[in-house]
Design an enzyme around this catalytic site. Structure first.
Site, PDB file in Angstrom:
ATOM      1  N   GLU A 304       0.816  -1.211   0.000  1.00 42.50           N
ATOM      2  CA  GLU A 304       0.000   0.000   0.000  1.00 42.50           C
ATOM      3  C   GLU A 304       0.853   1.266   0.000  1.00 42.50           C
ATOM      4  O   GLU A 304       0.593   2.213   0.743  1.00 42.50           O
ATOM      5  CB  GLU A 304      -0.958  -0.006   1.202  1.00 42.50           C
ATOM      6  CG  GLU A 304      -1.893  -1.211   1.195  1.00 42.50           C
ATOM      7  CD  GLU A 304      -2.922  -1.223   2.313  1.00 42.50           C
ATOM      8  OE1 GLU A 304      -2.680  -0.638   3.374  1.00 42.50           O
ATOM      9  OE2 GLU A 304      -3.985  -1.843   2.092  1.00 42.50           O
ATOM     10  N   ASP A 383      -8.370  -8.816   4.132  1.00 43.50           N
ATOM     11  CA  ASP A 383      -8.130  -7.685   5.017  1.00 43.50           C
ATOM     12  C   ASP A 383      -9.235  -7.546   6.061  1.00 43.50           C
ATOM     13  O   ASP A 383     -10.100  -6.694   5.929  1.00 43.50           O
ATOM     14  CB  ASP A 383      -8.047  -6.406   4.164  1.00 43.50           C
ATOM     15  CG  ASP A 383      -7.534  -5.216   4.950  1.00 43.50           C
ATOM     16  OD1 ASP A 383      -7.099  -5.410   6.085  1.00 43.50           O
ATOM     17  OD2 ASP A 383      -7.570  -4.098   4.412  1.00 43.50           O
ATOM     18  N   GLU A 411     -12.594  -1.891  12.209  1.00 46.80           N
ATOM     19  CA  GLU A 411     -12.521  -1.181  10.925  1.00 46.80           C
ATOM     20  C   GLU A 411     -13.622  -1.602   9.948  1.00 46.80           C
ATOM     21  O   GLU A 411     -14.325  -0.758   9.408  1.00 46.80           O
ATOM     22  CB  GLU A 411     -11.149  -1.432  10.298  1.00 46.80           C
ATOM     23  CG  GLU A 411     -11.015  -0.838   8.909  1.00 46.80           C
ATOM     24  CD  GLU A 411      -9.667  -1.118   8.262  1.00 46.80           C
ATOM     25  OE1 GLU A 411      -8.828  -1.798   8.883  1.00 46.80           O
ATOM     26  OE2 GLU A 411      -9.467  -0.654   7.123  1.00 46.80           O
TER      27      GLU A 411
HETATM   28  O1  GCW Z   1      -7.059  -2.695   6.624  1.00 49.44           O
HETATM   29  C1  GCW Z   1      -6.158  -1.888   5.965  1.00 49.44           C
HETATM   30  C2  GCW Z   1      -6.431  -0.512   6.441  1.00 49.44           C
HETATM   31  C3  GCW Z   1      -5.262   0.410   6.367  1.00 49.44           C
HETATM   32  C4  GCW Z   1      -4.098  -0.267   7.050  1.00 49.44           C
HETATM   33  C5  GCW Z   1      -3.805  -1.569   6.330  1.00 49.44           C
HETATM   34  C6  GCW Z   1      -2.721  -2.370   7.016  1.00 49.44           C
HETATM   35  C7  GCW Z   1      -2.371   0.747   8.336  1.00 49.44           C
HETATM   36  O2  GCW Z   1      -7.501  -0.008   5.712  1.00 49.44           O
HETATM   37  O3  GCW Z   1      -5.611   1.598   6.979  1.00 49.44           O
HETATM   38  O4  GCW Z   1      -2.978   0.568   7.098  1.00 49.44           O
HETATM   39  O5  GCW Z   1      -4.934  -2.383   6.323  1.00 49.44           O
HETATM   40  O6  GCW Z   1      -3.083  -3.279   7.754  1.00 49.44           O
HETATM   41  O7  GCW Z   1      -1.561  -2.096   6.823  1.00 49.44           O
END
Ligand code: GCW
Length: 837
Positions: A304, A383, A411
């Site tokens: 990311e 995720d 989240e």
């Molecule tokens: O779930 C996603 C989140 C990001 C996060 C990423 C991760 C810290 O939306 O905000 O970044 O995973 O776990 O690295």
């Protein structure tokens, strides 16, 4: 005598009043006075320490504080009380010196404890002995929690050792004080680019963590700020370590791999470059010079947008080992995250699959990581979705240490505005048997190191507590933080045991309260899954923004790879080996076979593994499309039931928390209806297949706002369209006050009136509901939801029950915009009162 009695009564009254002012700051460590303190009269009233480490001192102080409050008499502390029956706290070695006749019933693992009684002549002493000082602290907390839960004192005598050595929480705090994916206020650790001057909350947090056996906290966002490693910051971090230390919580930080270049003056951060290696060694030495018990680093790289070793053609093992070798001489560890994937995938390519990434990248490196490296693996391959299969990487690394990464912060699961007790989700993954090598290898035993005989392993939980008084926002969300710690200590615990323990500690021992809250907690994950994304679809939320409200389309046609591949004919990702992405082939054969075949693939992961027509019949009976419809209705009903269950607690718990949760559950019951309608309408539009039960798209009790008589209000589109009736709401854009009216034409009777409106993060609009020009309700749109648009993120329901209506009555909603929030309305729903209950 009479005066004494009066004084006692007065003192008790004060105590009760204090206990009823419950703001949640104490978490599960409330130590409320016990109804029957007498049952514990055999417990000593004095504490003697055999060790003066900060941890043992905390243990003694905590014991005095807790028993003093719960049992209502002061505890005496210090060697002067040696002749009295007493608690003796120290390490096993120290206790054995003091009582040569005693030894623990079983051999303790590091950080384990034994609680025992020792007879010394006429006197019975209670021993709390830790394998080390942390163990002693955990023993004291254990005993206190047993007392708070009204447990039989015979059960206090016990031994316990943690299953996992790594029991860390992560905070995703930024240096400016914001928290990535935090839902409970700003950082307790950082503000304005540095560590907060006042770290009182940090110390209180460490106490909560220690009480469930958490032994380290990584304090900053994994999207790490390069300033974390400047000399100034290191001295500031030492202050956090000082605040944590009395509770045995070691400090860790996340680091950015490009730091040698970004702040170190080098022109490279290639992990094999000698200067880079020397830079890290020096940096780590500097950290340990100020923080001798520093726990280690967490690394997010090549993910990311974070820099990583791939930039130099190096592997995660090259990067991880370089850092691990710097940490090794000091006893530190390196948690390298397996959350590495390409977020620019080609969605047109039917073979592309984000779920494959972690295994594809890390499996070939198995055995190449140093002994103090731990690969931190999210529980599922995508995720933190409401349901995912266990990551195949757990079985894909057999010569490498592993930790499971769980997300305590909600989240993708309601962001602490909605109740989702995550322990059953985590248990489901932890208990999942990967059948590695054809034998019993549940995820919990793999991460523990047991399955493949690894020296290290465990749990990392993203907690993201904030400055909100009650730490996590929703009072019931604390059960997740508590449960995380309990599972990291003992992953064999049942969800129901954890729920009950937490409830007793947090709300007391009234059986009705305990059974009600337990039932709410234990049903909540499934309810949330039902009204969001069932059948393994993922949460179906807006994945490009808030990760909160419904927006299934956001998953499709972009590089993020959370595709659900919904077409006119069918839905689901084909991850089979035979015709799909081959992801299923990453599992050991027995598991792969089960997922590969439609015959044996479990319904709840069907659409994660397969693409099927909407008319495909599930093992449980209904077709896929009908199941989606049904389950969303069931989920919304489930959320309504959570509210009704909570309402039975009125008067049985303190007003403060009762009202707080009542507000949240009322909101959730409304949000579940928004989800239900949005997801069902969206799938109806995709598939064109009507709901067998005629509910989807048919709302006879609803009067859409745009069909009402509008004065000032104008129709505006919702984004995504399925989050308002027919894709449109009304907003008061150009006037100070707008109205929407309708004439009631149904039979006279008692009705429930619901108004569906949008509550932006900004602004506090005022709504007034009038019946024949008489005000019958007024409320403010003052919630802090994630968005400033007409969408499922902000859609909110106001309900007024038992209103007498007659044909010809005029119902009018008056909206008064404020602060950029145009008092938007979706619809009014008028339901006969009896059937709406
Ligand atoms: O779930 C996603 C989140 C990001 C996060 C990423 C991760 C810290 O939306 O905000 O970044 O995973 O776990 O690295």
């Amino acid at each position: 005598m009479r005066r004494l009695k009066l004084l006692l009564v007065a003192a008790l009254a004060v105590q009760c009043a204090a206990a009823s002012a419950e703001d949640g700051s104490a978490g599960w460590l409330r130590y409320a006075p016990l109804a029957d303190a007498q049952q514990y009269r055999m417990l000593p009233a004095a504490v003697v320490l055999l060790d003066h480490s900060p941890e043992v001192q905390s243990a003694a102080r905590e014991l005095s504080r807790g028993l003093g409050r719960m049992l209502g008499h002061p505890m005496l502390e210090g060697a002067a009380f040696s002749a009295m029956p007493k608690f003796v706290i120290g390490t096993v070695t120290e206790v054995e010196e003091r009582f040569p006749q005693w030894k623990p019933a079983v051999q303790l693992k590091p950080e384990g404890y034994a609680i025992a009684t020792v007879r010394d002549g006429q006197r019975t002493d209670w021993v709390i002995a830790g394998a080390d000082v942390r163990g002693a602290l955990y023993g004291a907390f254990h005993l206190l929690q047993q007392v708070a839960e009204d447990k039989d004192s015979a059960s206090f005598i016990t031994t316990s050792s943690p299953a996992d050595q790594v029991r860390w929480v992560d905070q995703w705090d930024n240096l400016d004080g914001s928290i990535e994916r935090g839902y409970a206020g700003r950082s307790i650790l950082f503000a304005n680019g540095g560590v907060r001057p006042d770290l009182t909350r940090a110390g209180e947090y460490a106490r909560l963590l220690a009480s469930v056996g958490i032994n380290a906290c990584s304090v900053n966002n994994v999207n790490a700020d390069v300033r974390m490693l400047t000399p100034q910051m290191i001295s500031q971090l030492a202050r956090i370590a000082d605040a944590f230390r009395p509770w045995g919580v070691r400090l860790a930080i996340s680091v950015d791999l490009s730091s040698p270049k970004a702040i170190g003056g080098l022109n490279t951060f290639d992990p094999l470059n000698q200067q880079v290696i020397a830079w890290w060694n020096k940096k780590v030495d500097a950290i340990y010079a100020q923080i001798p018990d520093f726990a280690g680093f967490v690394v997010k790289a090549d993910s990311e947008g974070q820099p990583g070793p791939s930039q130099y053609g190096r592997t995660p093992a090259d990067a991880a080992n370089m850092l691990a070798r710097a940490l090794k001489p000091h006893g530190g560890v390196l948690l390298y995250r397996a959350f590495v994937y390409n977020h620019h995938l080609d969605w047109r390519n039917p073979k592309a699959d984000r779920a494959r990434a972690a295994y594809d990248i890390f499996h070939p490196l198995d055995g190449k990581f140093d002994d103090n490296v731990i690969i931190q693996i999210k529980y599922g391959p995508i995720d933190f979705q409401v349901r995912e299969p266990a990551s195949p990487l757990f079985a894909g690394l057999r010569h490498t240490n592993e930790a499971i990464e769980l997300e305590i912060t909600q989240e993708y699961t309601g962001q602490q505005r909605q109740l989702v007790f995550l322990v059953p989700l985590w248990k489901h993954i932890l208990d999942f048997d990967m059948r590695a090598g054809g034998r019993y290898t549940p995820v919990k035993q793999i991460v523990e190191g047991r399955s493949f005989d690894r020296p290290l392993g465990g749990f990392a939980g993203v907690a993201n507590v904030g400055l909100d008084t009650n730490w996590l926002g929703h009072p019931l969300a604390m059960a997740n933080l508590y449960g995380f710690g309990r599972l990291a200590w003992d992953p064999n615990l049942m969800s129901s045991t954890i729920a009950e323990d937490w409830t007793r500690l947090t709300f007391g021992n009234d059986p009705h309260v305990v059974s009600t809250i337990d039932a709410m907690l234990l049903s909540s994950w499934h309810i949330y899954e039902q009204y969001t994304g069932p059948l393994g679809l993922g949460t179906l939320t807006n994945i490009l923004g808030s990760h909160y409200g419904p927006d299934p389309q956001s998953a499709e046609h972009n590089g993020w790879g959370q595709w659900i591949r919904a077409t006119h004919d069918g839905v689901g990702m084909d991850r089979t080996v035979a015709t799909g992405t081959g992801y299923i082939g990453q599992y050991p054969p027995a598991v792969a076979q089960r997922y590969e075949s439609l015959e044996t693939c479990p319904d709840d992961l069907l659409l994660f593994m397969h693409h099927v027509p909407y008319t495909y019949r599930l093992h449980s009976g209904p077709t896929v499309i009908q199941y989606i419809y049904n389950t969303h209705y069931a989920g919304a009903q489930g959320a309504a039931n959570l509210l009704a269950e909570w309402e039975t607690l009125k008067g049985r718990i303190d007003e403060q928390r009762y009202e707080h949760v009542l507000r949240l559950q009322t909101y959730q019951a409304g949000a579940a209806i928004v989800w239900r309608d949005a997801i069902n309408d969206w799938f109806y539009a995709q598939s064109g297949i009507p709901d067998e039960q005629g509910r989807v798209g048919y709302h006879p009790n609803r009067i859409t706002a745009k069909s009402m008589r509008l004065d000032g209000y104008v129709p505006v589109p919702a984004t995504p369209w399925e989050t308002a009736s027919g894709g449109k709401a009304i907003a008061c854009l150009h006037r100070g006050v707008c109205t929407a009216s309708t004439t009631f034409t149904r039979p006279a009777g008692s009705y429930t009136i619901s108004v569906q409106y949008f509550d932006y993060r900004q602004g506090v609009s005022t709504f007034t509901l009038l019946l024949n020009d008489v005000i019958i309700a007024t409320w403010k749109a003052d919630n802090t939801l994630p968005g400033n648009t007409i969408s499922g993120d902000t859609s909110t329901r106001y309900t007024l029950s038992n209103v007498a209506l007659h044909p010809g009555d005029v119902l009018k909603i008056e909206g008064q915009p404020n602060g950029g929030e145009p008092a938007p309305i979706d619809y009014m729903e008028v339901t006969p009162y009896s059937s709406s209950r």
